[in-house]
Design an enzyme around this catalytic site. Structure first.
Site, PDB file in Angstrom:
ATOM      1  N   ASP A   1       0.836  -1.189   0.000  1.00  0.00           N
ATOM      2  CA  ASP A   1       0.000   0.000   0.000  1.00  0.00           C
ATOM      3  C   ASP A   1       0.876   1.246   0.000  1.00  0.00           C
ATOM      4  O   ASP A   1       1.988   1.238   0.544  1.00  0.00           O
ATOM      5  CB  ASP A   1      -0.891   0.031   1.250  1.00  0.00           C
ATOM      6  CG  ASP A   1      -1.898  -1.109   1.278  1.00  0.00           C
ATOM      7  OD1 ASP A   1      -2.272  -1.578   0.199  1.00  0.00           O
ATOM      8  OD2 ASP A   1      -2.290  -1.525   2.387  1.00  0.00           O
TER       9      ASP A   1
ATOM     10  N   ARG B   1     -13.068   1.470  -5.748  1.00  0.00           N
ATOM     11  CA  ARG B   1     -12.687   1.780  -4.365  1.00  0.00           C
ATOM     12  C   ARG B   1     -12.480   3.277  -4.182  1.00  0.00           C
ATOM     13  O   ARG B   1     -11.396   3.730  -3.834  1.00  0.00           O
ATOM     14  CB  ARG B   1     -11.448   0.982  -3.951  1.00  0.00           C
ATOM     15  CG  ARG B   1     -11.648  -0.509  -4.038  1.00  0.00           C
ATOM     16  CD  ARG B   1     -10.493  -1.313  -3.468  1.00  0.00           C
ATOM     17  NE  ARG B   1     -10.748  -2.738  -3.600  1.00  0.00           N
ATOM     18  CZ  ARG B   1      -9.950  -3.698  -3.152  1.00  0.00           C
ATOM     19  NH1 ARG B   1      -8.825  -3.374  -2.535  1.00  0.00           N
ATOM     20  NH2 ARG B   1     -10.258  -4.962  -3.312  1.00  0.00           N
TER      21      ARG B   1
ATOM     22  N   ASP C   1      -0.833  -2.312  -4.305  1.00  0.00           N
ATOM     23  CA  ASP C   1      -2.121  -2.782  -3.814  1.00  0.00           C
ATOM     24  C   ASP C   1      -3.046  -1.575  -3.687  1.00  0.00           C
ATOM     25  O   ASP C   1      -3.480  -1.011  -4.678  1.00  0.00           O
ATOM     26  CB  ASP C   1      -1.938  -3.513  -2.487  1.00  0.00           C
ATOM     27  CG  ASP C   1      -3.185  -4.285  -2.069  1.00  0.00           C
ATOM     28  OD1 ASP C   1      -4.169  -4.268  -2.828  1.00  0.00           O
ATOM     29  OD2 ASP C   1      -3.184  -4.890  -0.989  1.00  0.00           O
TER      30      ASP C   1
ATOM     31  N   ASP D   1      -5.479   2.582   2.272  1.00  0.00           N
ATOM     32  CA  ASP D   1      -6.380   1.637   2.921  1.00  0.00           C
ATOM     33  C   ASP D   1      -6.508   1.957   4.402  1.00  0.00           C
ATOM     34  O   ASP D   1      -5.505   2.229   5.080  1.00  0.00           O
ATOM     35  CB  ASP D   1      -5.866   0.212   2.756  1.00  0.00           C
ATOM     36  CG  ASP D   1      -6.035  -0.310   1.334  1.00  0.00           C
ATOM     37  OD1 ASP D   1      -6.595   0.428   0.495  1.00  0.00           O
ATOM     38  OD2 ASP D   1      -5.626  -1.458   1.071  1.00  0.00           O
TER      39      ASP D   1
END
Length: 542
Positions: free
Chosen positions: A353, A433, A376, A380
């Site tokens: 991330d 997302r 990724d 997050d």
């Protein structure tokens, strides 16, 4: 996953106009160039657990879990191939690929382009011979068109991109061009995946009709000159957040970062990693683009990490705000990481991330950053973290953008937590997302600009409660959905501008953000202009 539907009339008119313009340019004998705006031809991230539409030959293909859901070829005893899509001529096929095991020498895991069938196609493969191979398979035989030495490690994720335009073929690994060739055997075909006597995981397949980076606004790579001292005030450590990061809760009064502590300037990886991990309040001013070792680097409580000017950032790795994973913890521990500010930094080529917030971390403000080309997630937030504001960031050139709540089965840690505000962010051609939300309530998403998100804008699921208001959606087929994938959530969508976009798919009631904090909603008609002008790096301080 949502596969693309047929375009709306507005999109079709745009496509027709672009075709006419292309014909005019051709008549003027101008050189043919790919459009600056990509059309996404096909997307599959396998998050719905469904592999319908894929034609397979050999091997053992299934959707399974490898961090997120992936399409896995699990055997090593066959020449395994899977193809999907349509007969596209010009195409750029990109996917994340993780070779797991090889059977014999000269084996590879690959992406395919212009596949006529499971026996005729171009391929770009990661070979256990220590190379990247660009080749074609035709009539049962394979021909290597180009190759380059490379370290290929089983169990490691790589991003492969095979571009086929006219007779030109180009192969990229982790966004770097490594092989190229000219060949005209196949004029069109589908996209695909291959495990040539190799077991492998595949994820985030995306097919577009344009070569190279896609961004509606040209990106200028900054030139860092360490010998030039930036003007005073260019490391801006003052300022306060709006939204959940401003709320007094869990023993913390708002988010102040390193306020009250000393200020240090860092320009090397060792200096940066040491500074952000220290105990006590500290303002860390980052000069230039710093390449850090792969992996996630821990940030301790009471830190402000701020870039100097518009040229500062982090590449190669990411920042982790949180304690190590502990599945047994169901409430905030006393030593949870808190009071962290991350501002005015560019994040590129993270090995995991770009920014990860986890394990009940709280009072975090992530503001005015530029996030792209990660591995990724770009940002997050998960495992009970809360009281967080994500504001004025520019996210682009990445598929899995921002996740809030990592798994449908993590209710024990997440219910009652994950209180996050997203405002004035530019979600710029980030397919999905934006964010994808589980369990959090209220999740307040206001005054953001969404541009050409080809899968979904806000996905609100797993009984999350999302308040989506005053945003500007442009060319977003599914701006808001509470039935995207997995258990449904609740959402309220109001006062949003929808330009060449679908209608929000919302139901249920959600807590009002105004019961936690005060905020002023900008007129959504002005959001596009204000966000494109103000989001990203170089927009704060003097």
């Amino acid at each position: 996953m949502r596969r693309r539907k047929e375009p709306r009339t507005g999109s079709l008119l745009v496509a027709i106009m672009m075709t006419v313009m292309a014909a005019v340019l051709g008549a003027l004998a101008l050189p043919a160039l790919p459009s600056a705006f990509a059309a996404t031809l096909f997307v599959d991230d396998f998050e719905d657990g469904d592999s319908s539409g894929w034609s397979k030959s050999g091997g053992s293909w299934s959707v399974t879990t490898d961090g997120s859901r992936v399409y896995r070829q699990s055997g090593t005893g066959a020449d395994a191939r899977a193809i999907a899509g349509s007969g596209w001529a010009n195409q750029a096929v990109q996917a994340r690929v993780k070779p797991i095991a090889f059977n014999g020498s000269g084996r590879y895991a690959a992406v395919l382009a212009r596949a006529q069938s499971t026996g005729n196609y171009y391929y770009l493969g990661l070979s256990n011979a220590g190379s990247v191979v660009l080749g074609k398979r035709a009539g049962g035989g394979t021909t290597t068109l180009d190759s380059a030495p490379a370290t290929v490690t089983a169990g490691t994720w790589y991003t492969l991109r095979l571009e086929v335009f006219g007779s030109t073929l180009r192969g990229f690994v982790n966004n770097v061009e490594v092989v190229s060739a000219t060949d005209s055997t196949f004029a069109s075909g589908k996209a695909g995946l291959s495990g040539y006597y190799t077991s492998a995981s595949f994820d985030d397949l995306q097919v577009t009709d344009v070569a190279g980076p896609v961004d509606p606004t040209p990106t200028v790579t900054p030139t860092v000159t360490p010998t030039i001292t930036p003007p005073p005030g260019s490391c801006e450590t003052s300022g306060s957040p709006i939204g959940f990061a401003s709320v007094n809760a869990w023993g913390q009064n708002g988010t102040t970062g390193g306020a009250g502590g000393p200020t240090v300037e860092v320009d090397t990886a060792s200096e940066l990693i040491s500074a952000i991990g220290q105990s006590g309040p500290l303002n860390v001013c980052v000069r230039g683009m710093i390449t850090v070792p792969a992996g996630m680097h821990n940030v301790a409580s009471d830190k402000s990490i701020v870039g100097i000017g518009a040229d500062a950032g982090i590449s190669g790795g990411g920042l982790n705000v949180g304690l190590p994973l502990d599945n047994s913890a169901t409430s905030p521990p006393a030593n949870a990481v808190n009071n962290v500010i991350i501002r005015n930094l560019s994040f590129r080529n993270a090995s995991d991330d770009s920014i990860n917030v986890q394990m009940f971390s709280h009072h975090v403000w992530i503001d005015h950053n530029d996030l792209a080309d990660g591995y990724d997630g770009l940002l997050d937030i998960k495992r009970g973290s809360s009281y967080i504001t994500v504001s004025w960031n520019h996210a682009h050139d990445h598929s899995k953008n921002m996740l809030l709540g990592h798994d449908d089965g993590n209710a024990a840690q997440d219910v009652g937590q994950l209180k996050v505000t997203y405002h004035h962010n530019w979600f710029n051609q980030t397919p999905q997302r934006n964010p994808r939300v589980r369990f959090g309530e209220p999740v307040h998403i206001f005054n953001n600009y969404y541009y050409y998100n080809t899968d979904v804008g806000v996905a609100c699921q797993a009984n999350a409660g999302c308040l989506v208001e005053g945003n500007y959606f442009e060319r977003v087929e599914y701006p808001v959905s509470n039935s995207y994938a997995g258990p449904s959530g609740r959402c309220v969508a109001r006062n949003n501008v929808l330009v060449d976009s679908g209608a929000p798919e919302c139901s249920g009631s959600v807590q009002e953000a105004s019961s936690y904090y005060g905020y002023t909603l900008e007129n959504p008609n002005s959001v596009k202009a204000s966000v494109t002008a103000g989001a990203g790096v170089g927009k704060i301080g003097g």
